[in-house]
Write a protein that holds these residues in place. Structure first.
Motif, PDB file in Angstrom:
ATOM      1  N   THR A  44     -12.948 -14.694   2.315  1.00 26.61           N
ATOM      2  CA  THR A  44     -13.318 -16.188   2.403  1.00 26.61           C
ATOM      3  C   THR A  44     -12.385 -16.375   4.218  1.00 26.61           C
ATOM      4  O   THR A  44     -11.794 -15.964   4.961  1.00 26.61           O
TER       5      THR A  44
ATOM      6  N   ASP B  23      -9.485 -21.496  -3.334  1.00 28.26           N
ATOM      7  CA  ASP B  23      -9.367 -21.236  -5.090  1.00 28.26           C
ATOM      8  C   ASP B  23      -7.699 -21.109  -5.494  1.00 28.26           C
ATOM      9  O   ASP B  23      -7.309 -21.044  -4.374  1.00 28.26           O
TER      10      ASP B  23
ATOM     11  N   ARG C 276      -5.497 -18.173  -6.228  1.00 24.76           N
ATOM     12  CA  ARG C 276      -5.879 -16.600  -5.285  1.00 24.76           C
ATOM     13  C   ARG C 276      -5.875 -16.546  -3.852  1.00 24.76           C
ATOM     14  O   ARG C 276      -4.202 -16.338  -3.260  1.00 24.76           O
TER      15      ARG C 276
ATOM     16  N   TYR D 202      -4.218  -9.488   0.676  1.00 24.43           N
ATOM     17  CA  TYR D 202      -6.353 -10.312   0.179  1.00 24.43           C
ATOM     18  C   TYR D 202      -7.085  -8.862   0.799  1.00 24.43           C
ATOM     19  O   TYR D 202      -8.073  -8.730  -0.662  1.00 24.43           O
TER      20      TYR D 202
ATOM     21  N   GLY E 138      -5.361  -5.638  -0.077  1.00 20.24           N
ATOM     22  CA  GLY E 138      -4.538  -4.499  -1.367  1.00 20.24           C
ATOM     23  C   GLY E 138      -5.259  -5.619  -3.064  1.00 20.24           C
ATOM     24  O   GLY E 138      -5.764  -6.941  -3.147  1.00 20.24           O
ATOM     25  N   THR E 139      -3.968  -5.325  -3.707  1.00 16.93           N
ATOM     26  CA  THR E 139      -3.869  -5.719  -4.592  1.00 16.93           C
ATOM     27  C   THR E 139      -1.847  -6.574  -5.084  1.00 16.93           C
ATOM     28  O   THR E 139      -1.213  -6.366  -4.504  1.00 16.93           O
ATOM     29  N   PHE E 140      -2.665  -7.972  -5.325  1.00 15.44           N
ATOM     30  CA  PHE E 140      -1.589  -8.757  -5.436  1.00 15.44           C
ATOM     31  C   PHE E 140      -0.524  -8.738  -6.666  1.00 15.44           C
ATOM     32  O   PHE E 140      -0.569  -8.300  -7.233  1.00 15.44           O
TER      33      PHE E 140
ATOM     34  N   GLN F 114       2.111  -8.020  -8.994  1.00 15.98           N
ATOM     35  CA  GLN F 114       2.783  -8.611 -10.582  1.00 15.98           C
ATOM     36  C   GLN F 114       5.002  -8.448 -10.596  1.00 15.98           C
ATOM     37  O   GLN F 114       5.058  -6.999 -10.194  1.00 15.98           O
TER      38      GLN F 114
ATOM     39  N   THR G  69      -1.287  -4.020 -12.264  1.00 18.96           N
ATOM     40  CA  THR G  69      -1.422  -4.612 -13.548  1.00 18.96           C
ATOM     41  C   THR G  69      -2.163  -3.946 -13.641  1.00 18.96           C
ATOM     42  O   THR G  69      -2.964  -2.635 -13.608  1.00 18.96           O
TER      43      THR G  69
ATOM     44  N   THR H 242     -12.675 -13.255  -4.929  1.00 15.72           N
ATOM     45  CA  THR H 242     -11.835 -13.914  -6.238  1.00 15.72           C
ATOM     46  C   THR H 242     -12.087 -12.910  -7.351  1.00 15.72           C
ATOM     47  O   THR H 242     -11.414 -12.300  -7.954  1.00 15.72           O
TER      48      THR H 242
ATOM     49  N   ALA I 233     -11.742  -9.282  -6.129  1.00 11.99           N
ATOM     50  CA  ALA I 233     -11.132  -8.891  -6.637  1.00 11.99           C
ATOM     51  C   ALA I 233     -10.218  -8.596  -8.161  1.00 11.99           C
ATOM     52  O   ALA I 233     -10.183  -7.664  -8.949  1.00 11.99           O
TER      53      ALA I 233
ATOM     54  N   GLY J  28      -9.486  -5.168 -10.413  1.00 14.39           N
ATOM     55  CA  GLY J  28      -8.275  -4.855 -10.731  1.00 14.39           C
ATOM     56  C   GLY J  28      -6.882  -4.799 -10.040  1.00 14.39           C
ATOM     57  O   GLY J  28      -5.347  -4.726  -9.863  1.00 14.39           O
ATOM     58  N   ARG J  29      -7.639  -6.086  -8.913  1.00 13.72           N
ATOM     59  CA  ARG J  29      -6.674  -6.153  -7.622  1.00 13.72           C
ATOM     60  C   ARG J  29      -5.971  -6.826  -7.812  1.00 13.72           C
ATOM     61  O   ARG J  29      -4.598  -7.774  -7.222  1.00 13.72           O
ATOM     62  N   TYR J  30      -6.446  -8.382  -8.851  1.00 12.70           N
ATOM     63  CA  TYR J  30      -6.308  -9.468  -9.238  1.00 12.70           C
ATOM     64  C   TYR J  30      -6.204 -10.005 -10.076  1.00 12.70           C
ATOM     65  O   TYR J  30      -7.266  -9.966 -10.826  1.00 12.70           O
ATOM     66  N   SER J  31      -4.814 -10.833 -11.313  1.00  9.91           N
ATOM     67  CA  SER J  31      -5.180 -10.872 -12.311  1.00  9.91           C
ATOM     68  C   SER J  31      -5.213 -12.378 -12.577  1.00  9.91           C
ATOM     69  O   SER J  31      -4.405 -13.311 -11.794  1.00  9.91           O
TER      70      SER J  31
END
Lengths: 140, 75
Positions: free
Chosen positions: A2, A72, A74, A133, A135-137, A139, B5, B36, B39, B43-46
């Protein structure tokens, strides 16, 4: 990738190059003199101004059409979290500068600790954003 | 405590069964970037609750046909 991730990479590279160049130029002037006696202000301002200009040019050059610049939810979440992670160094730099001023340190050290705080903040924030960006966001 | 997640999804399969929709098409329909959507699929972003409902609406299926949460014993 992005556009916001590209901007994080640009910030990282520009900051490392700008601060690295500044540090090398200053240290190359010592010739046995103590650091606080070195002229640093003009070099620091050129370093900061050059970094800003380079960021703008790189941003325009890598931007592409307007459609590719869309951000957006994210992007906004990663931007906020990255800035939050990076801002700690701005605070550290400011507190260090405050303590130095109270202890009557030379202006050289005060100015440089503030600049270093900004540079580390930009680097840490950019690294955090790129990591989010790629990896994993998280929680919570 | 940061944790990954536990929500999984069937977005990729649903795209293929709905006219081989591309990630870019789905992204345009729900107002996010293609990255997005990638992602989310990985499964890297909910996604937000609203985005999750929008995705389900695009495919015309209930939301729990798109997103899956393990039962406690599956943990």
């Amino acid at each position: 990738m992005t556009h916001q991730e590209k901007r994080a990479w640009i910030m990282l590279v520009v900051t490392v190059l700008a601060y690295g160049t500044y540090a090398v130029l200053i240290l190359s002037r010592t010739h046995g003199r103590p650091l606080p006696q070195l002229p640093y202000a003009t070099t620091m301002l050129w370093s900061i101004g050059g970094a800003v200009l380079a960021s703008i040019v790189a941003d325009v050059a890598t931007g592409g059409p307007a459609r590719s610049r869309v951000t957006d939810v994210r992007d906004r979440q990663i931007g906020r979290l990255g800035d939050y992670i990076g801002q700690s160094f701005v605070v550290i730099g400011a507190v260090a500068a405050m303590l130095m001023a109270m202890a009557d340190w030379e202006r050289f050290w005060i100015a440089n600790v503030i600049y270093l705080g900004f540079a580390l903040s930009a680097v840490l924030g950019s690294v955090a954003k790129i990591g989010l960006y790629r990896g994993t966001f998280p929680q919570w | 405590m940061v944790k990954p997640t536990r929500i999984t999804n069937s977005i990729r399969q649903l795209r293929f069964t709905h006219g081989e929709m591309t990630q870019a098409d789905l992204a345009d329909r729900i107002g996010v970037t293609r990255q997005t959507v990638i992602a989310i699929e990985q499964g890297r972003y909910s996604p937000s609750l609203e985005a999750a409902f929008q995705i389900a609406r695009v495919f015309g299926v209930p939301i729990d046909s798109v997103f899956h949460y393990p039962d406690p014993e599956e943990g």
